[in-house]
Design a protein around this motif. Structure first.
Motif, PDB file in Angstrom:
ATOM      1  N   PRO A   1      45.913  30.280  30.147  1.00  0.00           N
ATOM      2  CA  PRO A   1      45.382  31.470  30.853  1.00  0.00           C
ATOM      3  C   PRO A   1      46.138  32.731  30.476  1.00  0.00           C
ATOM      4  O   PRO A   1      45.554  33.800  30.345  1.00  0.00           O
ATOM      5  N   ALA A   2      47.454  32.609  30.266  1.00  0.00           N
ATOM      6  CA  ALA A   2      48.252  33.793  29.905  1.00  0.00           C
ATOM      7  C   ALA A   2      47.813  34.333  28.551  1.00  0.00           C
ATOM      8  O   ALA A   2      47.716  35.559  28.346  1.00  0.00           O
ATOM      9  N   GLU A   3      47.508  33.431  27.635  1.00  0.00           N
ATOM     10  CA  GLU A   3      47.040  33.859  26.300  1.00  0.00           C
ATOM     11  C   GLU A   3      45.682  34.535  26.403  1.00  0.00           C
ATOM     12  O   GLU A   3      45.404  35.516  25.703  1.00  0.00           O
ATOM     13  N   LEU A   4      44.835  33.998  27.284  1.00  0.00           N
ATOM     14  CA  LEU A   4      43.515  34.620  27.481  1.00  0.00           C
ATOM     15  C   LEU A   4      43.686  36.053  28.007  1.00  0.00           C
ATOM     16  O   LEU A   4      43.016  36.990  27.547  1.00  0.00           O
ATOM     17  N   PHE A   5      44.614  36.206  28.960  1.00  0.00           N
ATOM     18  CA  PHE A   5      44.883  37.529  29.533  1.00  0.00           C
ATOM     19  C   PHE A   5      45.325  38.505  28.423  1.00  0.00           C
ATOM     20  O   PHE A   5      44.794  39.618  28.289  1.00  0.00           O
ATOM     21  N   ASP A   6      46.276  38.033  27.582  1.00  0.00           N
ATOM     22  CA  ASP A   6      46.761  38.859  26.472  1.00  0.00           C
ATOM     23  C   ASP A   6      45.640  39.177  25.503  1.00  0.00           C
ATOM     24  O   ASP A   6      45.544  40.291  24.976  1.00  0.00           O
ATOM     25  N   CYS A   7      44.831  38.149  25.257  1.00  0.00           N
ATOM     26  CA  CYS A   7      43.698  38.309  24.339  1.00  0.00           C
ATOM     27  C   CYS A   7      42.764  39.424  24.800  1.00  0.00           C
ATOM     28  O   CYS A   7      42.400  40.308  24.031  1.00  0.00           O
ATOM     29  N   ILE A   8      42.417  39.345  26.107  1.00  0.00           N
ATOM     30  CA  ILE A   8      41.477  40.373  26.653  1.00  0.00           C
ATOM     31  C   ILE A   8      42.136  41.744  26.624  1.00  0.00           C
ATOM     32  O   ILE A   8      41.518  42.735  26.266  1.00  0.00           O
ATOM     33  N   MET A   9      43.412  41.736  26.967  1.00  0.00           N
ATOM     34  CA  MET A   9      44.103  43.034  27.069  1.00  0.00           C
ATOM     35  C   MET A   9      44.335  43.674  25.701  1.00  0.00           C
ATOM     36  O   MET A   9      44.220  44.887  25.553  1.00  0.00           O
TER      37      MET A   9
END
Lengths: 325, 483
Positions: free
Chosen positions: B70-78
Motif C-alpha cells: 500500500p505504501a508503494e501504491l501511495f508513492d506511485c499515485i503521488m
C-alpha cells in the motif's frame, strides 16, 4: 491627557484661546483695536516670559501635589466655557431656551466626546482650530467691501490708556497652564511660542476687520464681532452669520470637552480603582455643575489665582529638590 | 477530529461517516486500485466522480510497474502519475474533512495511514460578473463571486509580484468557513497580520457567511455609527488597497471583500477618480462631501431654522414655508419625520422585493403617495423637496448609507426639539465619534486629522498622477508621523 500628541496639544491650546477671545463679552470693541492689541501683546509677552521661566527652571506645574489645583482650574474653566456658550447662544439666536438646559446640553455633549478618549478630544479640537481659522479668513474676506481705512483710529499710547484694556485681559486662562506644562523642552517651547503668535494674529485680524467696518461704533456694541458676521456677505451669500455661529459653538463645545478631559485627568490621580476614569468624570461634572452657578469673572479670578499657586508649589518643590541634592 | 488516520480504510471512512452523520450527499465507494483495496470519499455536488474516474483511469493505465505494498501504491499515485494532487498529504481525519468539504476527493488506501487528495472540484457557482452596487465608467468591470479560490485568483491576476501574500484560516465554530487574508508583505508588518489572524481565529462567531461578520472583532472599540472596515465587490479596488499597504479579508461564500484599515475619507473615493482627470475627480469628491452633509443635516437644519430661527431663512422662502405649513395639519417637525420614515419604508420595500415589483412599489410611492399627499394638503411641498434632495444625496455615498440614515433622523429630532444648539451638539458628538474610531492602530479620520501630507495629494482633492506617483501613498506612512 498623556495620549495627546504635541501638535494636537498645540492646536488644542490655540482653539481654546481663539474661541475664548471670539465669543467672550467685553473683549471686542470695549476699546479701540490699537489699544486692545497692545494690551493683548503685553499679556502674551508676559505669558511668553512665564513659559520661558518655567522651561528654564524645569519645573513641573502639574505634579501630583498640585493635581487638585489643576482640577479646580480646569473644572472652573469648563464651567466658564459652558456659561460662555449659553450667553453666546442666547445672544446669537435670541432663543428662549432655559439656560440650565443649554449648560446641561453642552456638558452632556462634552462628556459624550470624552467617552471616546483624550486623543479624540484633542483631534476634535484640532478640527475646531482649522474651522476657526477658515471662518476668520472668510469673515475678513466677506467684509473687505465694507472696510474703510479712515475708521481705524490711531491714538498716542500712554500708560493710562493701555492699562484700561489690559485690565480686561488681566486674567490667565486655563489653557495657559496646559501651555506651561507642555513647553518642557526647546522643540515644544517653539510650538508654544507659535501658538501664542498664531492666537495673537488670529485675534488681530478679527479686531482690525471689526474696526475697519464699524470704526468707533464698535464701542457701543455688546458683541461687535457678531455684528460683523451679519453685515459681511460674499455675492448672494448674505446669511453667513449662521455658519460662523455654528463654527464658534462647535469650537466652544470642543473647548468644554478639552477642559473636562483635563479636569478628569487631574481628578483621576485621587482614584486608584478600576473605574477611576468614570468616577473622576462624574466628580468633574458635579464640580463643574456647581461652579457654573458662579459668574464667569469670578471663575477667571479663581483660575488665575490657582495657576499662580500651581507655579509657586512647583517652584517650592523644585527648590526643595535642589536643596536635598 | 484531530485523530491520526488508521491503517484501515474502512475505519477511516466510518469515522468520517460518523462525523458527517451519514449525510446523504457524503459519497463513499470501495474500489480496487492496482489490486489494493481503497475507499473514495467525496461530497456529491462539490466533487465530480466522472472527473475522478477519468483522472484515475488515465493515470493508472500508464503505470510502468505495479506497486507491491500500500505504501508503494501511495508513492506511485503521488509521484509517478500525472494526477493533479493537492500538495498536502492527509494524515489526520481533520485534514480529510477540510479537503472533502472544499470539494476534493480523498482516497484512503487500506493498509496505509495516509490518504491521497485529488482536486476534483466541480461545484456550481455564479460566474464572475459586473458588480451589483459599485458601478464605474472606466476600469475593470469584474466583481468578486462566491468561491474563495476564484476571488483570490481575481486579485492574484492583478498583482503579479511575489509581495502579494495569501494566508488562509477558518472562522465560525459551526461552519468552519475558510477566510483568506491578502496583503503585501513588504508594506504590512508581520505583527499586524499576526494580530489580525488572532482576532479572526478567536472570534466567537457560530457562523460566518460574509466578511462583515468579522468587522466588529477586527475593529474593536465601543459603539459607533460608522464602520472602520470598508467593503468592495471589485478585485481592482481590493488590489489597489493592497498596494497601499492595507489588508483585504475574503470569506468563502461572500462576494464582498473587507478592507482594513479603512478611513473616513475613503467613503468619498471611487475607482473612477483615478481614471478621470484630477480636477474632475476633485470636483466629484467635493460634491460627495457636500452631499454627505446635506444628507445628514439638511432636514434637521431646515426644521430647526423654520421652528427656532426663522430669520436665517430668506424672506421669500420663509413666506412659502409659512404658507405651506398653514395649509397642512402637522407641524413641520412631525412632517419631516413622517416623510423620512415613509421614504425609508419605500426604500426597504423596493430593496427586498423582486426587481420588477420593487420598481412598481417605488413608482407607486413616489407618484401616488407623494403627489397625493401634497395635493391633499397632508404634506407641505418644501418638506417633500427637502426630503427628496436629502434622499438623493444619500445615494452619493452608498457605503455610508446606514449611519447617514440614522444620523438624519437624530438631526431632525435635535433640530425639532431643542433647535440649533442641539444640532451643534449632535454634530460635535458625531465628529468626536468619527475622530475616536481606530482600526488596526490607525485613526479612522486620518489623513485629515491628524493632518498628513497625503491629504494634500489624495484627500478631499486629488492631484494628478504625475504628482502623486512620485511619492506613492502607503498606509504605514500615517503611523508615528510626529503629529
Amino acid at each position: 491627557m498623556k495620549k495627546v500628541k504635541d501638535t494636537q496639544l498645540a492646536f488644542l491650546v490655540f482653539a481654546c484661546a481663539a474661541v475664548r477671545l471670539v465669543t467672550a463679552q467685553q473683549v471686542f470693541g470695549a476699546y479701540s483695536a490699537q489699544l486692545t492689541l497692545v494690551a493683548l501683546l503685553i499679556k502674551y509677552a508676559a505669558l511668553f516670559a512665564l513659559l520661558f521661566v518655567t522651561k528654564k527652571a524645569k519645573i513641573n506645574v502639574m505634579s501630583t501635589q498640585s493635581a487638585w489645583l489643576a482640577a479646580i482650574i480646569f473644572a472652573s474653566s469648563c464651567a466658564a466655557t459652558a456659561l460662555d456658550t449659553e450667553s453666546f447662544y442666547r445672544y446669537a439666536c435670541d432663543e428662549p431656551l432655559d439656560a440650565r438646559m443649554v449648560i446641561l446640553l453642552v456638558l452632556a455633549a462634552a462628556a459624550c466626546a470624552l467617552f471616546c478618549g483624550d486623543g479624540t478630544v484633542a483631534r476634535t479640537a484640532q478640527i475646531a482650530a482649522f474651522l476657526l481659522v477658515i471662518a476668520a479668513a472668510v469673515l475678513a474676506f466677506s467684509n473687505i467691501k465694507n472696510a474703510d481705512m479712515s475708521k481705524l483710529s490711531m491714538q498716542q499710547l500712554t500708560l493710562q490708556n493701555t492699562a484700561q484694556p489690559l485690565s480686561l485681559l488681566s486674567y490667565i486662562p486655563a489653557e495657559a497652564l496646559l501651555l506651561v506644562a507642555f513647553c518642557s523642552d526647546n522643540q515644544r517651547f517653539k510650538k508654544g511660542a507659535f501658538v501664542l503668535l498664531g492666537t495673537f494674529l488670529f485675534f488681530a485680524v478679527l479686531l482690525v476687520s471689526t474696526e475697519l467696518v464699524f470704526g468707533s461704533g464698535t464701542q457701543s456694541e455688546l458683541r461687535p464681532l457678531q455684528m460683523l458676521t451679519r453685515v459681511g456677505s460674499i455675492s448672494v451669500f448674505k446669511r453667513l452669520d449662521a455658519v460662523y455661529v455654528f463654527v464658534w459653538i462647535f469650537a466652544l463645545l470642543a473647548k468644554t470637552s478639552c477642559m473636562l478631559s483635563a479636569a478628569r485627568s487631574a481628578f483621576q490621580a485621587y482614584f486608584i480603582e478600576k473605574h477611576s476614569s468614570l468616577y473622576a468624570l462624574l466628580l468633574t461634572l458635579l464640580f463643574t455643575a456647581l461652579l457654573s452657578y458662579m459668574s464667569v469673572a469670578r471663575q477667571r479670578d479663581i483660575t488665575t489665582a490657582c495657576i499662580f499657586l500651581c507655579i509657586i508649589i512647583a517652584l517650592v518643590k523644585k527648590r526643595g529638590q535642589n536643596n536635598a541634592c | 477530529m484531530q485523530d491520526t488516520l488508521s491503517k484501515s480504510a474502512d475505519k477511516n471512512v466510518s469515522a468520517l461517516k460518523n462525523y458527517f452523520n451519514s449525510s446523504i450527499d457524503f459519497y463513499t465507494k470501495k474500489v480496487s486500485i492496482c489490486g489494493f483495496e481503497c475507499q473514495i470519499c467525496m461530497f456529491e455536488g462539490l466533487s465530480s466522480i466522472e472527473r475522478l474516474w477519468i483522472m484515475m483511469l488515465d493515470a493508472m493505465s500508464s503505470l510502468e510497474q505495479n506497486p507491491n505494498t500500500p505504501a508503494e501504491l501511495f508513492d506511485c499515485i503521488m509521484r509517478e502519475t500525472d494526477i493533479p494532487m493537492e500538495s498536502k498529504i492527509v494524515a489526520c481525519l481533520d485534514d480529510a474533512r477540510k479537503h472533502i468539504t472544499a470539494g476534493a476527493s480523498v482516497i484512503f488506501i487500506n493498509g496505509y495511514d495516509k490518504a491521497v487528495v485529488i482536486s476534483t472540484q466541480s461545484m456550481q457557482y455564479r460566474s464572475v460578473s459586473e458588480p451589483s452596487g459599485e458601478g464605474n465608467i472606466r476600469g475593470s468591470k469584474e466583481a468578486f463571486t462566491e468561491p474563495l479560490r476564484v476571488n483570490i485568483s481575481l486579485v492574484r491576476r492583478l498583482i503579479r509580484t511575489n509581495e502579494l501574500t495569501t494566508v488562509t484560516l477558518t472562522a465560525g465554530k459551526r461552519t468552519m468557513t475558510e477566510v483568506a487574508i491578502l496583503y503585501d508583505q513588504q508594506l504590512v508588518p508581520k505583527s499586524q497580520i499576526d494580530s489580525l489572524k488572532k482576532k479572526i481565529e478567536n472570534s466567537p462567531l457560530p457562523f460566518v457567511f460574509d466578511s462583515s461578520y468579522l468587522a466588529s472583532f477586527i475593529c474593536k472599540g465601543g459603539f459607533s455609527l460608522f464602520s472602520a472596515a470598508g467593503y468592495t465587490e471589485r478585485p481592482t479596488v481590493a488590489a489597489a488597497k493592497i498596494c497601499e499597504g492595507k489588508v483585504v479579508v475574503l470569506v468563502n461564500g461572500s462576494p464582498f471583500a473587507m478592507i482594513v484599515p479603512y478611513f473616513f475619507s475613503e467613503n468619498f473615493q471611487s475607482l473612477d477618480d483615478y481614471a478621470e482627470k484630477a480636477y474632475f475627480a476633485s470636483f466629484v469628491r467635493l460634491l460627495k462631501y457636500a452631499a454627505f452633509f446635506i444628507a445628514i443635516m439638511l432636514p434637521g437644519v431646515f426644521v430647526s431654522a423654520a421652528g427656532f430661527t426663522p430669520e436665517v431663512l430668506p424672506q421669500q422662502m420663509l413666506y412659502k414655508v409659512a404658507a405651506s405649513e398653514q395649509a397642512t395639519p402637522l407641524p413641520l417637525f412631525a412632517e419631516m419625520l413622517l416623510v423620512n420614515f415613509m421614504l425609508e419604508i419605500v426604500r426597504e420595500a423596493g430593496l427586498r422585493l423582486p426587481k420588477p415589483v420593487g420598481h412598481s412599489v417605488s413608482l407607486v410611492a413616489a407618484i401616488i403617495v407623494g403627489d397625493a399627499a401634497v395635493n391633499a394638503g397632508l404634506l407641505g411641498t418644501p418638506t417633500v423637496v427637502v426630503a427628496a434632495l436629502t434622499t438623493i444625496s444619500t445615494f452619493l455615498t452608498p457605503s455610508l448609507y446606514a449611519p447617514v440614515t440614522v444620523l438624519r433622523v437624530l438631526f431632525i429630532l435635535a433640530g425639532g426639539i431643542l433647535g440649533p444648539i442641539c444640532i451643534a451638539a449632535l454634530f460635535f458628538c458625531m465628529t468626536a465619534a468619527v475622530c475616536g474610531m481606530r482600526t488596526l492602530n490607525y485613526d479612522y479620520c486620518a489623513p485629515i486629522i491628524p493632518l498628513h501630507k497625503s491629504f494634500f495629494k489624495d484627500g478631499i482633492l486629488r492631484r494628478s498622477w504625475s504628482s502623486t506617483a512620485k511619492d506613492d501613498f502607503k498606509v504605514t506612512d500615517l503611523k508615528d508621523d510626529g503629529n
